[in-house]
Design an enzyme around this catalytic site. Structure first.
Site, PDB file in Angstrom:
ATOM      1  N   SER A   1       7.047  -2.375  -3.377  1.00 40.90           N
ATOM      2  CA  SER A   1       6.731  -1.606  -2.496  1.00 40.90           C
ATOM      3  C   SER A   1       6.539  -0.091  -2.855  1.00 40.90           C
ATOM      4  O   SER A   1       6.052   0.093  -3.962  1.00 40.90           O
ATOM      5  CB  SER A   1       8.172  -1.320  -1.383  1.00 40.90           C
ATOM      6  OG  SER A   1       7.881  -0.598  -0.147  1.00 40.90           O
ATOM      7  N   ASN A   2       6.724   1.043  -2.104  1.00 44.54           N
ATOM      8  CA  ASN A   2       6.275   2.427  -2.704  1.00 44.54           C
ATOM      9  C   ASN A   2       7.036   3.243  -1.664  1.00 44.54           C
ATOM     10  O   ASN A   2       7.854   2.829  -0.685  1.00 44.54           O
ATOM     11  CB  ASN A   2       4.781   2.507  -2.305  1.00 44.54           C
ATOM     12  CG  ASN A   2       4.501   2.272  -0.976  1.00 44.54           C
ATOM     13  OD1 ASN A   2       4.781   3.222  -0.224  1.00 44.54           O
ATOM     14  ND2 ASN A   2       3.547   1.206  -0.480  1.00 44.54           N
ATOM     15  N   PRO A   3       7.149   4.476  -2.257  1.00 49.49           N
ATOM     16  CA  PRO A   3       8.164   5.653  -1.479  1.00 49.49           C
ATOM     17  C   PRO A   3       7.748   5.933  -0.150  1.00 49.49           C
ATOM     18  O   PRO A   3       8.309   7.206   0.438  1.00 49.49           O
ATOM     19  CB  PRO A   3       8.069   6.782  -2.424  1.00 49.49           C
ATOM     20  CG  PRO A   3       7.437   6.246  -3.630  1.00 49.49           C
ATOM     21  CD  PRO A   3       6.470   5.218  -3.312  1.00 49.49           C
TER      22      PRO A   3
ATOM     23  N   ALA B   1       0.917   3.046   3.695  1.00 50.31           N
ATOM     24  CA  ALA B   1       0.882   2.948   2.245  1.00 50.31           C
ATOM     25  C   ALA B   1       1.102   1.431   2.057  1.00 50.31           C
ATOM     26  O   ALA B   1       2.126   1.100   1.756  1.00 50.31           O
ATOM     27  CB  ALA B   1       1.796   3.649   1.503  1.00 50.31           C
TER      28      ALA B   1
END
Ligand code: CTP
Ligand code: CA
Length: 229
Positions: A33-35, A100
């Site tokens: 995933s990503n922040p 995102a």
């Protein structure tokens, strides 16, 4: 309240947004995933609603958020997001892709938790669907094509990369975000962006995500009434 009584410039308009990250699971308990926290996208959703729009947010996993007055469709993976967006994009006036989205996912998802003794030597990744590019392709040439707005999260050559995405994905505008600047990007309450339009306009906006969201929509409102081609 004025907007809800019919006074806002987006009254009667349908706005579809993507927001937040996606998760691409490799087994039932692990993911890529990503922040992203979805704050910018939810600020845009709120701003669109305040201008009178009927808003649907296709939202990746962001935890508890205020969903007041928004239709929220919860999704996990890029593929889920693509499916929910593609089934709705032809019926909207605006599509704003602020999510995102993970560009890759593990090729295989193990059905059971992988035990630490059996760790894979390597993790094979495959590309996920580009939700925005697919949505753009789907509505290209439609008589009532929605206004298409993308985001570009960059760490270098920000405007150049954003301009490339604007053109490649067939967008009306793109919001370029240098995620290395303090007070911009993932998780912050503020943002600093440059909005580029298909017509060659550029406008820099700084402020809280709420202020920036409002600024983006006000800047882009005229695009909805122009014939898009
Ligand atoms: N996007 C999308 N689906 C993807 C990847 C990106 O819908 N699988 C959308 C994002 O929501 C954003 C825009 O495309 O509006 C640009 O995303 P970004 O990650 O900046 O660009 P990419 O095209 O993925 O290129 P790269 O990550 O290589 O810079
Ligand atoms: Ca990407």
């Amino acid at each position: 309240a004025a907007a809800r009584l019919g006074g806002g410039p987006l009254t009667g308009r349908r706005v579809l947004l993507t927001a937040g990250p996606t998760r691409e699971f490799l087994d039932p308990v692990r993911f890529i995933s990503n922040p992203s926290t979805g704050k910018m996208g939810l600020a845009l959703a709120e701003a669109a609603r305040a201008l009178g729009a009927q808003v649907t947010v296709v939202l990746g996993p962001v935890g508890a958020v205020d969903r007041n007055g928004l239709e929220v469709v919860d999704v996990v993976s890029a593929e889920d997001m693509a499916r929910e967006v593609l089934s709705r994009v032809e019926a909207v006036d605006w599509f704003i892709a602020s999510a995102a989205v993970s560009d890759w996912r593990p090729e295989k998802r193990a059905p059971q938790k992988v035990k630490k003794g059996e760790e894979p030597e390597s993790l094979r990744l495959v590309r996920t669907p580009d939700v925005l590019a697919e949505a753009s392709r789907k509505v290209a040439g439609a008589p009532k094509r929605p206004v298409l707005v993308g985001f570009a999260a960059e760490t270098e050559r920000v405007l150049e990369h954003a301009q490339g995405k604007l053109e490649r994905k067939g967008l009306d505008a793109i919001v370029a975000n240098d995620v290395t600047v303090p007070g911009a990007g993932f998780g912050t309450d503020t943002n600093r962006v440059s909005v580029l339009t298909r017509t060659g306009l550029r406008q820099d906006l700084t402020g809280t995500k709420r202020e920036v969201a409002r600024g983006i929509l006000e800047l882009l409102l005229p695009l909805a009434s122009e014939p898009s081609g």
